[in-house]
Design a protein around this motif. Structure first.
Motif, PDB file in Angstrom:
ATOM      1  N   ALA A 162       0.825  -1.206   0.000  1.00 42.30           N
ATOM      2  CA  ALA A 162       0.000   0.000   0.000  1.00 42.30           C
ATOM      3  C   ALA A 162       0.862   1.260   0.000  1.00 42.30           C
ATOM      4  CB  ALA A 162      -0.935  -0.008   1.206  1.00 42.30           C
ATOM      5  N   ASP A 163       1.945   1.258   0.771  1.00 42.58           N
ATOM      6  CA  ASP A 163       2.854   2.409   0.796  1.00 42.58           C
ATOM      7  C   ASP A 163       3.509   2.612  -0.566  1.00 42.58           C
ATOM      8  OD1 ASP A 163       2.237   2.822   3.436  1.00 42.58           O
ATOM      9  OD2 ASP A 163       4.001   1.757   4.212  1.00 42.58           O
ATOM     10  N   MET A 213      -6.464   8.300  -7.555  1.00 45.13           N
ATOM     11  CA  MET A 213      -5.678   7.771  -6.444  1.00 45.13           C
ATOM     12  C   MET A 213      -6.581   7.077  -5.417  1.00 45.13           C
ATOM     13  SD  MET A 213      -2.979  10.922  -5.857  1.00 45.13           S
ATOM     14  CE  MET A 213      -2.155  10.119  -4.482  1.00 45.13           C
ATOM     15  N   GLY A 214      -7.751   7.645  -5.163  1.00 51.93           N
ATOM     16  CA  GLY A 214      -8.679   7.010  -4.231  1.00 51.93           C
ATOM     17  C   GLY A 214      -9.199   5.683  -4.737  1.00 51.93           C
ATOM     18  N   ALA A 255      -9.430  -0.053  -4.147  1.00 51.23           N
ATOM     19  CA  ALA A 255      -9.419  -1.373  -4.787  1.00 51.23           C
ATOM     20  C   ALA A 255      -8.404  -2.291  -4.124  1.00 51.23           C
ATOM     21  CB  ALA A 255      -9.112  -1.228  -6.274  1.00 51.23           C
ATOM     22  N   HIS A 256      -7.235  -1.756  -3.810  1.00 46.26           N
ATOM     23  CA  HIS A 256      -6.200  -2.558  -3.160  1.00 46.26           C
ATOM     24  C   HIS A 256      -6.623  -2.979  -1.757  1.00 46.26           C
ATOM     25  CE1 HIS A 256      -2.214  -3.163  -1.121  1.00 46.26           C
ATOM     26  NE2 HIS A 256      -2.024  -3.879  -2.214  1.00 46.26           N
ATOM     27  N   SER A 257      -7.223  -2.063  -1.005  1.00 48.41           N
ATOM     28  CA  SER A 257      -7.665  -2.374   0.361  1.00 48.41           C
ATOM     29  C   SER A 257      -8.825  -3.367   0.356  1.00 48.41           C
ATOM     30  CB  SER A 257      -8.079  -1.085   1.086  1.00 48.41           C
ATOM     31  OG  SER A 257      -6.999  -0.188   1.195  1.00 48.41           O
ATOM     32  N   CYS A 274       1.426   6.280  -7.053  1.00 51.74           N
ATOM     33  CA  CYS A 274       0.260   7.059  -7.468  1.00 51.74           C
ATOM     34  C   CYS A 274       0.546   8.559  -7.381  1.00 51.74           C
ATOM     35  CB  CYS A 274      -0.947   6.709  -6.604  1.00 51.74           C
ATOM     36  SG  CYS A 274      -1.741   5.142  -6.998  1.00 51.74           S
ATOM     37  N   LEU A 275       1.195   8.975  -6.289  1.00 53.29           N
ATOM     38  CA  LEU A 275       1.509  10.393  -6.127  1.00 53.29           C
ATOM     39  C   LEU A 275       2.472  10.874  -7.205  1.00 53.29           C
ATOM     40  CD1 LEU A 275       1.292  12.968  -4.454  1.00 53.29           C
ATOM     41  CD2 LEU A 275       3.143  12.105  -3.002  1.00 53.29           C
TER      42      LEU A 275
END
Length: 295
Positions: A70-71, A180-181, A186-188, A77-78
């Motif tokens: 996630a990190d 980004m959201g 989706a990953h979470s 993404c940023l």
């Protein structure tokens, strides 16, 4: 004859007494050997049990892996989002009015503007991945527009262009934040839904179920081939859900996951000296004329 026959067993028994004592001794030794062997087997089982992965430990390992992923996804993404927004702003400044810092020879500018900033400084921070959030990047880009509107009079090309950049910045920020959201959610969601599954066990389980279902379909239906194909397709789809955290996102938002995976071209665009498009081709050459007049 009868008496002799009765005496033979008694003689034989007397001669077998030492042999019985040896047999008992051997039995005790054998028992000890079996006990030692049993203890060794128990020790081996304990060792194997210790090496067996505890479900709680497995869950913690998966959670730590998810946080690390996630990190990494958040940082990527940023980087992609800031590159994309910067490219959008640079394309809306075909004359490169804000590409370089204002010269120190313009003394009154630095007296009025206390925090000068330009596209080149923002570009360097984007390429160095110095921004820790999308908001920090947007604040720098908005500061550029505000500085121009403070120093330059309304109606001037600098003031007008900065207004256009500021309007576009709000739209680009919203699009980047939505993207980004969507990636983060989706990953979470994938981790929450499938973190308890083990992919090899899942494949083995569904393969076994499919084999039994296929055999039943073959015995009960004439159209067994289509049933087998449907079962295989369903299992493949389920495995895709486990293996790809963005499987559902690819269906709902085409191109969103692909941008995360193949977004390096945006960084290459930012790293280039000038972004030339069909819309700014004439402005590209017009920029040289503006610079000559300025000099």
């Amino acid at each position: 004859v009868t008496t002799t026959a009765k005496q033979i067993p008694s003689t034989t028994t007397e001669t077998n007494i030492p042999t019985r004592k040896l047999t008992r001794r051997q039995t005790r030794n054998s028992t000890n050997l079996k006990t030692n062997s049993h203890n060794n087997n128990n020790n081996k089982n304990d060792i194997n049990h210790n090496h067996h992965e505890d479900p709680t430990t497995c869950r913690q390992a998966k959670t730590e892996k998810h946080k690390s992923e996630a990190d990494h996804i958040q940082r990527r993404c940023l980087s992609i989002a800031t590159c994309g927004i910067l490219i959008g702003l640079m394309r809306r400044d075909p004359l490169r009015l804000f590409a370089e810092p204002v010269s120190t020879s313009v003394e009154d500018y630095h007296k009025i503007i206390k925090r000068p900033i330009d596209m080149s400084r923002i570009k360097d921070k984007v390429l160095a991945e110095s921004y820790t959030s999308l908001t920090a990047f947007v604040n720098d880009a908005r500061l550029l527009c505000v500085n121009s509107q403070i120093y330059n009079p309304p109606g001037s090309i600098y003031h007008t262009t900065s207004k256009e950049l500021q309007r576009a910045l709000g739209l680009l920020q919203k699009r980047a934040a939505d993207w980004m959201g969507a990636i983060k959610n989706a990953h979470s969601a994938h981790f929450s839904r499938y973190s308890n599954y083990n992919l090899p066990d899942y494949i083995h389980k569904h393969h076994s179920n499919n084999n039994s279902n296929n055999s039943n379909n073959i015995n009960s239906n004439n159209d067994s081939n289509s049933n087998i194909d449907n079962t295989i397709t369903t299992t493949t789809t389920n495995i895709d859900y486990l293996d790809d955290p963005f499987h559902e996102l690819r269906r709902r938002w085409p191109g969103a996951a692909e941008l995360l995976e193949d977004g390096d071209w945006l960084r290459s665009q930012v790293n280039s000296d000038f972004i030339r498009t069909a819309e700014n081709e004439n402005s590209y050459y017009g920029a040289f004329a503006v610079r000559r007049v300025a000099k």
